[in-house]
Design an enzyme around this catalytic site. Structure first.
Site, mmCIF file in Angstrom:
data_model
loop_
_atom_site.group_PDB
_atom_site.id
_atom_site.type_symbol
_atom_site.label_atom_id
_atom_site.label_comp_id
_atom_site.label_asym_id
_atom_site.label_seq_id
_atom_site.Cartn_x
_atom_site.Cartn_y
_atom_site.Cartn_z
ATOM 1 N N GLY A 45 0.838 -1.190 0.000
ATOM 2 C CA GLY A 45 0.000 0.000 0.000
ATOM 3 C C GLY A 45 0.874 1.240 0.000
ATOM 4 O O GLY A 45 2.017 1.201 0.466
ATOM 5 N N GLN A 50 2.915 10.078 1.117
ATOM 6 C CA GLN A 50 4.203 9.388 1.160
ATOM 7 C C GLN A 50 5.054 9.669 -0.068
ATOM 8 O O GLN A 50 6.248 9.353 -0.081
ATOM 9 C CB GLN A 50 3.997 7.867 1.283
ATOM 10 C CG GLN A 50 3.421 7.437 2.628
ATOM 11 C CD GLN A 50 3.289 5.932 2.694
ATOM 12 O OE1 GLN A 50 2.334 5.372 2.192
ATOM 13 N NE2 GLN A 50 4.256 5.267 3.293
ATOM 14 N N CYS A 98 5.846 0.010 7.336
ATOM 15 C CA CYS A 98 5.481 1.175 6.532
ATOM 16 C C CYS A 98 6.690 1.612 5.725
ATOM 17 O O CYS A 98 7.794 1.686 6.270
ATOM 18 C CB CYS A 98 5.026 2.310 7.450
ATOM 19 S SG CYS A 98 4.544 3.803 6.563
ATOM 20 N N LEU A 99 6.494 1.898 4.446
ATOM 21 C CA LEU A 99 7.617 2.313 3.599
ATOM 22 C C LEU A 99 8.232 3.628 4.084
ATOM 23 O O LEU A 99 9.376 3.931 3.757
ATOM 24 C CB LEU A 99 7.162 2.438 2.146
ATOM 25 C CG LEU A 99 6.694 1.129 1.495
ATOM 26 C CD1 LEU A 99 6.186 1.383 0.081
ATOM 27 C CD2 LEU A 99 7.803 0.092 1.482
ATOM 28 N N HIS A 140 -4.465 1.241 7.454
ATOM 29 C CA HIS A 140 -3.106 1.781 7.557
ATOM 30 C C HIS A 140 -2.921 2.951 6.574
ATOM 31 O O HIS A 140 -2.421 4.020 6.950
ATOM 32 C CB HIS A 140 -2.085 0.666 7.287
ATOM 33 C CG HIS A 140 -0.661 1.124 7.283
ATOM 34 N ND1 HIS A 140 0.266 0.720 8.225
ATOM 35 C CD2 HIS A 140 0.004 1.974 6.442
ATOM 36 C CE1 HIS A 140 1.428 1.320 7.960
ATOM 37 N NE2 HIS A 140 1.306 2.074 6.883
ATOM 38 N N GLU A 141 -3.345 2.743 5.324
ATOM 39 C CA GLU A 141 -3.186 3.806 4.308
ATOM 40 C C GLU A 141 -4.106 4.993 4.604
ATOM 41 O O GLU A 141 -3.724 6.151 4.418
ATOM 42 C CB GLU A 141 -3.448 3.250 2.906
ATOM 43 C CG GLU A 141 -2.518 2.126 2.467
ATOM 44 C CD GLU A 141 -1.056 2.400 2.739
ATOM 45 O OE1 GLU A 141 -0.618 3.559 2.613
ATOM 46 O OE2 GLU A 141 -0.342 1.447 3.105
ATOM 47 N N HIS A 144 -2.654 7.478 6.882
ATOM 48 C CA HIS A 144 -1.724 8.441 6.270
ATOM 49 C C HIS A 144 -2.475 9.690 5.799
ATOM 50 O O HIS A 144 -1.935 10.802 5.862
ATOM 51 C CB HIS A 144 -0.998 7.813 5.076
ATOM 52 C CG HIS A 144 0.146 6.916 5.461
ATOM 53 N ND1 HIS A 144 1.248 7.368 6.163
ATOM 54 C CD2 HIS A 144 0.368 5.600 5.231
ATOM 55 C CE1 HIS A 144 2.095 6.364 6.344
ATOM 56 N NE2 HIS A 144 1.584 5.275 5.801
HETATM 57 NI NI NI Z 1 2.505 3.394 5.742
#
Ligand code: NI
Length: 181
Positions: A45, A50, A98-99, A140-141, A144
């Protein structure tokens, strides 16, 4: 085009994210770039903030999990202006990463099932229920888009234990195989 991924500590991850409509310039190209960026970093995701865009958009591709959850085969989708309007009372823990927080993985408790309204990449409206890992990655996304990262959900003790690691992100002390900024 693969875009650099914003790392924890950047104000971009905490800023307000605006809704968009079909007049948003090159929305389709941005979505394609976000998929390419997510695949290059081996994520499931990725949210627009991000990659430095403070708009309400994220992409998900949960097909790597289809071995465990066959219903996730082909679960690849863009979500625009999403609104989670119902969350189940039952919660479960799942180990998240998380990236934007490279190398960090922690168990996070979240509702198991959600209902959400959103627009797809063609700006067509949907109203849908998600459960299991689909609901997990979506929440999760979605966080953000609210300026929240998964470590915000941890206990005060756990956050204290992770403090030097989190401070390290803000100082560029992390190892990563993809482009960041
Ligand atoms: Ni993330």
């Amino acid at each position: 085009m693969i875009l650099p991924i914003v790392v924890y500590g950047s104000p971009v991850l905490r800023a307000e994210n605006k809704e968009i409509d079909a007049t948003y310039p090159e929305a389709r190209k941005l979505i394609d770039d976000m998929y390419a960026t997510m695949y290059a970093a081996e994520g499931v995701g990725l949210a627009a903030p991000q990659v430095g865009r403070n708009i309400r958009l994220f992409v998900v591709d949960a097909t790597p999990w289809a071995d465990d959850e066959p219903e996730l085969a082909g679960f690849r989708r863009a979500f625009i202006n999403p609104e989670i309007y119902e969350r189940s009372g039952e919660e479960g823990f799942y180990n998240e990463g998380c990236l934007s927080l490279p190398g960090l993985h922690e168990d996070v408790s979240r509702p198991v099932t959600i209902r959400m309204r959103y627009l797809d990449e063609n700006f067509e409206p949907h109203d849908e229920e998600f459960t299991g890992r689909a609901a997990r990655v979506i929440q999760h996304e979605y966080d953000h888009l609210e300026g929240i990262v998964f470590t915000d959900h941890l206990s005060p003790l756990r956050k204290t234990l992770l403090k030097s690691k989190l401070t390290g992100f803000t100082k560029g002390k992390y190892k990563v195989s993809y482009r960041t900024k």
